[in-house]
Design a protein around this motif. Structure first.
Motif, PDB file in Angstrom:
ATOM      1  N   VAL A   1     -49.613  18.048 -89.482  1.00 14.09           N
ATOM      2  CA  VAL A   1     -49.133  19.374 -89.079  1.00 14.09           C
ATOM      3  C   VAL A   1     -49.390  20.399 -90.172  1.00 14.09           C
ATOM      4  O   VAL A   1     -49.736  21.553 -89.894  1.00 14.09           O
ATOM      5  N   VAL A   2     -49.248  19.985 -91.431  1.00 17.73           N
ATOM      6  CA  VAL A   2     -49.520  20.906 -92.553  1.00 17.73           C
ATOM      7  C   VAL A   2     -50.972  21.386 -92.469  1.00 17.73           C
ATOM      8  O   VAL A   2     -51.247  22.585 -92.561  1.00 17.73           O
ATOM      9  N   TYR A   3     -51.887  20.445 -92.263  1.00 20.35           N
ATOM     10  CA  TYR A   3     -53.304  20.826 -92.187  1.00 20.35           C
ATOM     11  C   TYR A   3     -53.579  21.675 -90.945  1.00 20.35           C
ATOM     12  O   TYR A   3     -54.311  22.659 -90.993  1.00 20.35           O
ATOM     13  N   TRP A   4     -52.976  21.254 -89.846  1.00 19.50           N
ATOM     14  CA  TRP A   4     -53.184  22.009 -88.610  1.00 19.50           C
ATOM     15  C   TRP A   4     -52.671  23.449 -88.770  1.00 19.50           C
ATOM     16  O   TRP A   4     -53.305  24.408 -88.342  1.00 19.50           O
ATOM     17  N   ASN A   5     -51.541  23.558 -89.443  1.00 13.69           N
ATOM     18  CA  ASN A   5     -50.919  24.871 -89.656  1.00 13.69           C
ATOM     19  C   ASN A   5     -51.837  25.764 -90.502  1.00 13.69           C
ATOM     20  O   ASN A   5     -52.017  26.949 -90.221  1.00 13.69           O
ATOM     21  N   PHE A   6     -52.410  25.159 -91.515  1.00 14.10           N
ATOM     22  CA  PHE A   6     -53.337  25.895 -92.400  1.00 14.10           C
ATOM     23  C   PHE A   6     -54.547  26.378 -91.607  1.00 14.10           C
ATOM     24  O   PHE A   6     -54.960  27.536 -91.696  1.00 14.10           O
TER      25      PHE A   6
ATOM     26  N   MET B   1     -44.457  27.185 -93.368  1.00 10.12           N
ATOM     27  CA  MET B   1     -43.963  26.009 -92.644  1.00 10.12           C
ATOM     28  C   MET B   1     -42.619  25.527 -93.183  1.00 10.12           C
ATOM     29  O   MET B   1     -41.709  25.209 -92.423  1.00 10.12           O
ATOM     30  N   PHE B   2     -42.490  25.486 -94.488  1.00 10.06           N
ATOM     31  CA  PHE B   2     -41.291  24.882 -95.077  1.00 10.06           C
ATOM     32  C   PHE B   2     -40.242  25.908 -95.513  1.00 10.06           C
ATOM     33  O   PHE B   2     -39.132  25.525 -95.892  1.00 10.06           O
ATOM     34  N   GLY B   3     -40.612  27.182 -95.500  1.00 12.57           N
ATOM     35  CA  GLY B   3     -39.639  28.210 -95.883  1.00 12.57           C
ATOM     36  C   GLY B   3     -39.114  27.954 -97.292  1.00 12.57           C
ATOM     37  O   GLY B   3     -39.888  27.686 -98.221  1.00 12.57           O
ATOM     38  N   GLY B   4     -37.797  28.004 -97.432  1.00 11.75           N
ATOM     39  CA  GLY B   4     -37.169  27.812 -98.741  1.00 11.75           C
ATOM     40  C   GLY B   4     -37.357  26.419 -99.312  1.00 11.75           C
ATOM     41  O   GLY B   4     -37.151  26.202-100.519  1.00 11.75           O
ATOM     42  N   GLY B   5     -37.770  25.484 -98.482  1.00 10.75           N
ATOM     43  CA  GLY B   5     -37.947  24.106 -98.955  1.00 10.75           C
ATOM     44  C   GLY B   5     -39.343  23.846 -99.512  1.00 10.75           C
ATOM     45  O   GLY B   5     -39.660  22.717 -99.892  1.00 10.75           O
ATOM     46  N   VAL B   6     -40.169  24.906 -99.579  1.00 11.39           N
ATOM     47  CA  VAL B   6     -41.567  24.717 -99.967  1.00 11.39           C
ATOM     48  C   VAL B   6     -41.702  24.231-101.402  1.00 11.39           C
ATOM     49  O   VAL B   6     -42.637  23.502-101.743  1.00 11.39           O
ATOM     50  N   CYS B   7     -40.785  24.628-102.286  1.00 10.17           N
ATOM     51  CA  CYS B   7     -40.898  24.254-103.699  1.00 10.17           C
ATOM     52  C   CYS B   7     -40.933  22.729-103.860  1.00 10.17           C
ATOM     53  O   CYS B   7     -41.623  22.207-104.749  1.00 10.17           O
TER      54      CYS B   7
ATOM     55  N   SER C   1     -46.594  15.703 -82.607  1.00 12.38           N
ATOM     56  CA  SER C   1     -46.425  16.839 -81.695  1.00 12.38           C
ATOM     57  C   SER C   1     -45.067  17.487 -81.888  1.00 12.38           C
ATOM     58  O   SER C   1     -44.934  18.713 -81.860  1.00 12.38           O
ATOM     59  N   VAL C   2     -44.068  16.654 -82.075  1.00 16.44           N
ATOM     60  CA  VAL C   2     -42.712  17.199 -82.219  1.00 16.44           C
ATOM     61  C   VAL C   2     -42.593  18.021 -83.494  1.00 16.44           C
ATOM     62  O   VAL C   2     -42.066  19.130 -83.488  1.00 16.44           O
ATOM     63  N   VAL C   3     -43.146  17.487 -84.594  1.00 16.71           N
ATOM     64  CA  VAL C   3     -43.088  18.241 -85.847  1.00 16.71           C
ATOM     65  C   VAL C   3     -43.825  19.574 -85.670  1.00 16.71           C
ATOM     66  O   VAL C   3     -43.323  20.636 -86.059  1.00 16.71           O
ATOM     67  N   GLY C   4     -44.992  19.494 -85.057  1.00 16.41           N
ATOM     68  CA  GLY C   4     -45.754  20.719 -84.826  1.00 16.41           C
ATOM     69  C   GLY C   4     -45.020  21.690 -83.933  1.00 16.41           C
ATOM     70  O   GLY C   4     -45.003  22.904 -84.168  1.00 16.41           O
ATOM     71  N   THR C   5     -44.392  21.151 -82.908  1.00 18.17           N
ATOM     72  CA  THR C   5     -43.636  21.993 -81.985  1.00 18.17           C
ATOM     73  C   THR C   5     -42.492  22.693 -82.704  1.00 18.17           C
ATOM     74  O   THR C   5     -42.263  23.890 -82.527  1.00 18.17           O
ATOM     75  N   VAL C   6     -41.814  21.933 -83.539  1.00 15.49           N
ATOM     76  CA  VAL C   6     -40.690  22.511 -84.281  1.00 15.49           C
ATOM     77  C   VAL C   6     -41.186  23.622 -85.197  1.00 15.49           C
ATOM     78  O   VAL C   6     -40.620  24.719 -85.239  1.00 15.49           O
ATOM     79  N   VAL C   7     -42.274  23.355 -85.900  1.00 17.89           N
ATOM     80  CA  VAL C   7     -42.807  24.361 -86.831  1.00 17.89           C
ATOM     81  C   VAL C   7     -43.202  25.629 -86.082  1.00 17.89           C
ATOM     82  O   VAL C   7     -42.861  26.746 -86.486  1.00 17.89           O
ATOM     83  N   SER C   8     -43.901  25.453 -84.977  1.00 21.13           N
ATOM     84  CA  SER C   8     -44.330  26.631 -84.210  1.00 21.13           C
ATOM     85  C   SER C   8     -43.153  27.337 -83.562  1.00 21.13           C
ATOM     86  O   SER C   8     -43.129  28.572 -83.481  1.00 21.13           O
ATOM     87  N   ALA C   9     -42.186  26.536 -83.124  1.00 21.12           N
ATOM     88  CA  ALA C   9     -41.032  27.122 -82.444  1.00 21.12           C
ATOM     89  C   ALA C   9     -40.239  28.019 -83.376  1.00 21.12           C
ATOM     90  O   ALA C   9     -39.741  29.076 -82.976  1.00 21.12           O
TER      91      ALA C   9
END
Lengths: 112, 480
Positions: A35-40, A65-71, B116-124
């Motif tokens: 998900v990290v890579y996909w997000n990027f 993606m991680f907001g305040g937890g990114v650190c 998918s769930v992690v991705g869904t949560v992030v996008s949501a």
């Protein structure tokens, strides 16, 4: 230096940077890593292979993606880069700087 | 006579007080320090309903479903439905993966995949700020991944939730402790249980970060599709700041009303003329626990032009009983219509009636003579009641039972109504139960008042007393 040799060195350095990132993100699970890579890729419309050359963008995508937890995530990646490169000082740097310094170190080491 | 097992006994009820009470009980789950909640329980215990109540209470969020549709989930929650329509709450399910919303639509991944769930949560979280994210059910997703990966995903989701100011609700049917139990800030377990062979529902507070847990268990119902937590037992002798005149419910051809719509329905129409109702109070309540019910029955008889003869249970003073009635019935009408029989000496009061502790026969004669007097030539309907313990203390067991038996026969003959109150475990209980038309039991479970009928059979009801309107109000809610 011949172009193909230069590319090989750069490729090897980038691969090492990516290995550091992969190993660090593995702590959060394969699903999260993907998900990290996909997000990027989604945020900047570039492939994940560009992360070593665009570390600021990667840092931005992690923060989103991680907001305040990114650190916590960033520290895990920086620690892996420091460990693989032997550059113990970079643990004090931010993620983008640490990735740049690590990449440069891997390039130099590759040339030698 | 049939007891109703209807679940629609209070269909016209104003639900706001139930909702307010439930909301208050659930609020600790939405405190800032609680970022992840685990709701556990077997199928059918109401996990989804509870999660949807939390979603409604939080006001915005994402419902990730692997089993129910938005229509099903919002059917009974109009407020949640409104949030869905407004877009403050989004639902994602396998049937409706919401193409513009799923980050993995282009990768054609199943939604129930952990990635998918992690991705869904992030996008949501990008779509809705500070959301409550319900993962229903987490098992369906987590069980497809190995233990280590599952732990990592849970940790990451928690990290993302904390970092992005989101809240996570994991729903699980796994009874055993899992990694999720350790990771989350609050764990509640929903259970189906039995009380004297009848179903109850229990919520166990297993873990709640940052809050004290006053009651480790709470009873709840899923009545009308809502998750409602019942209140705990409160004083049955409260101060009523502004008592109001009693509003009687008219009697019917075959039934006397108790003055309480829910109790009338539960009794199959009210107190049948000539019938005997036995109320047994259980181990964890006192004889005064049914005070609002008995007060209401007395008031309804008096306000309908009837009369009342009572031999109180031990510990209830004549003055106290009269005081509870006079709040709602003019005092001037009590003297000709109400008699409170005692075996001890009492102040002179036209409503008080001295009985003879040395002779059950004589006491019965005094009681019936006085009853005939207040019933008058019009033969006004009379509500008789007696505390069985009082007779047990004064007379021998045989004499006490004979007294009760004679009273039952008289009431049946006169077409009046009789109620006896007996304590849990009394040797009198079985004998009186044999004589009774209806045998009801009142008790407390985990500090919550419950009532059910042993004869004829009924399901278990929660009993809720309120004086908010200045009148004794009794509501019965089934354990659905």
């Amino acid at each position: 230096m011949p172009t193909d040799t230069f590319s090989e060195v750069m490729g090897e350095a980038d691969r090492k940077v990516m290995t550091c990132i992969d190993e660090a993100l593995n702590c959060y699970g394969e699903s999260v890593k993907q998900v990290v890579y996909w997000n990027f890729e989604k945020m900047f419309n570039v492939t994940r292979e560009k992360i070593p050359t665009q570390p600021e963008k990667f840092s931005d995508s992690l923060a989103k993606m991680f907001g305040g937890g990114v650190c916590i995530v960033e520290k895990a990646i920086v620690d892996h880069v420091a460990s693989l490169s032997g550059l113990s000082d970079i643990v004090k740097c931010d993620l983008a700087t640490a990735l740049k310094k690590g990449r440069k170190h891997f390039q130099t080491a590759g040339q030698i | 006579m049939q007891l109703s097992d209807s679940v629609e006994i209070h269909g016209n009820r104003e639900p706001s007080s139930d909702m307010r009470r439930t909301d208050e009980k659930l609020k600790p789950l939405l405190k800032p320090q609680v970022r992840a909640i685990l709701i556990k329980g077997e199928p059918g215990t109401g996990k989804t309903t509870l999660a949807l109540e939390l979603l409604r209470l939080h006001g915005k969020g994402i419902y990730v479903s692997t089993r129910v549709s938005q229509e099903q989930s919002s059917e009974h929650l109009p407020e949640l439905n409104a949030l869905f329509k407004k877009g403050d709450v989004i639902e994602i399910s396998e049937d409706n993966p919401s193409k513009e919303f799923s980050p993995y639509a282009f990768e054609d991944l199943r939604l129930s995949d952990a990635k998918s769930v992690v991705g869904t949560v992030v996008s949501a979280i990008d779509k809705i700020a500070d959301p409550l994210i319900v993962l229903d059910s987490w098992d369906a997703i987590a069980n497809k991944t190995d233990r280590i990966e599952r732990l990592k995903v849970e940790q990451s989701l928690s990290l993302i939730a904390v970092g992005r100011n989101a809240r996570l609700v994991f729903i699980s049917e796994e009874p055993s402790m899992t990694t999720t139990d350790y990771l989350v800030d609050a764990v509640v377990t929903l259970k189906n249980d039995f009380h004297e062979g009848k179903r109850i529902r229990k919520l166990e507070w297993n873990k709640l970060r940052g809050s004290t847990i006053p009651h480790w268990t709470s009873l709840y119902t899923l009545h009308a599709g809502r998750f409602s937590i019942f209140g705990t037992v409160r004083s049955v002798w409260p101060t009523i700041p502004d008592p109001k005149p009693f509003k009687p419910i008219p009697n019917r051809e075959l039934y006397y009303s108790t003055g309480i719509p829910d109790v009338d329905v539960c009794l199959g129409g009210g107190l049948r003329k000539g019938s005997f109702l036995l109320i047994e109070y259980g181990k964890y309540v006192g004889s005064s626990s049914m005070n609002p019910i008995t007060t209401s029955i007395r008031c309804n008889f008096l306000a309908n032009g009837g009369c009342n003869v009572t031999i109180p249970s031990p510990g209830l003073s004549a003055a106290k009983i009269k005081e509870t009635v006079v709040r709602h019935i003019p005092e001037s009408s009590l003297a000709p219509s109400m008699r409170l029989g005692f075996f001890d000496a009492y102040d002179a009061d036209p409503c008080f009636l001295a009985l003879d502790a040395s002779s059950p026969t004589r006491s019965f004669e005094i009681l019936m003579r006085e009853a005939q007097k207040i019933k008058g030539e019009k033969n006004r309907p009379c509500f008789f009641s007696f505390g069985a313990e009082t007779l047990e203390y004064v007379f021998s067991h045989e004499d006490a039972f004979r007294f009760g038996q004679d009273l039952v026969q008289k009431v049946r003959y006169l077409g009046d109504a009789l109620m006896a109150i007996v304590r849990y475990g009394s040797p009198y209980t079985a004998e009186l139960s044999n004589l009774s038309d209806i045998h009801v039991k009142l008790d407390a479970i985990d500090d919550t008042l419950v009532m059910h009928s042993l004869k004829p059979w009924s399901q278990l009801f929660n009993v809720h007393y309120s004086y908010a309107t200045g009148l004794p109000s009794v509501r019965l809610t089934p354990f659905v």
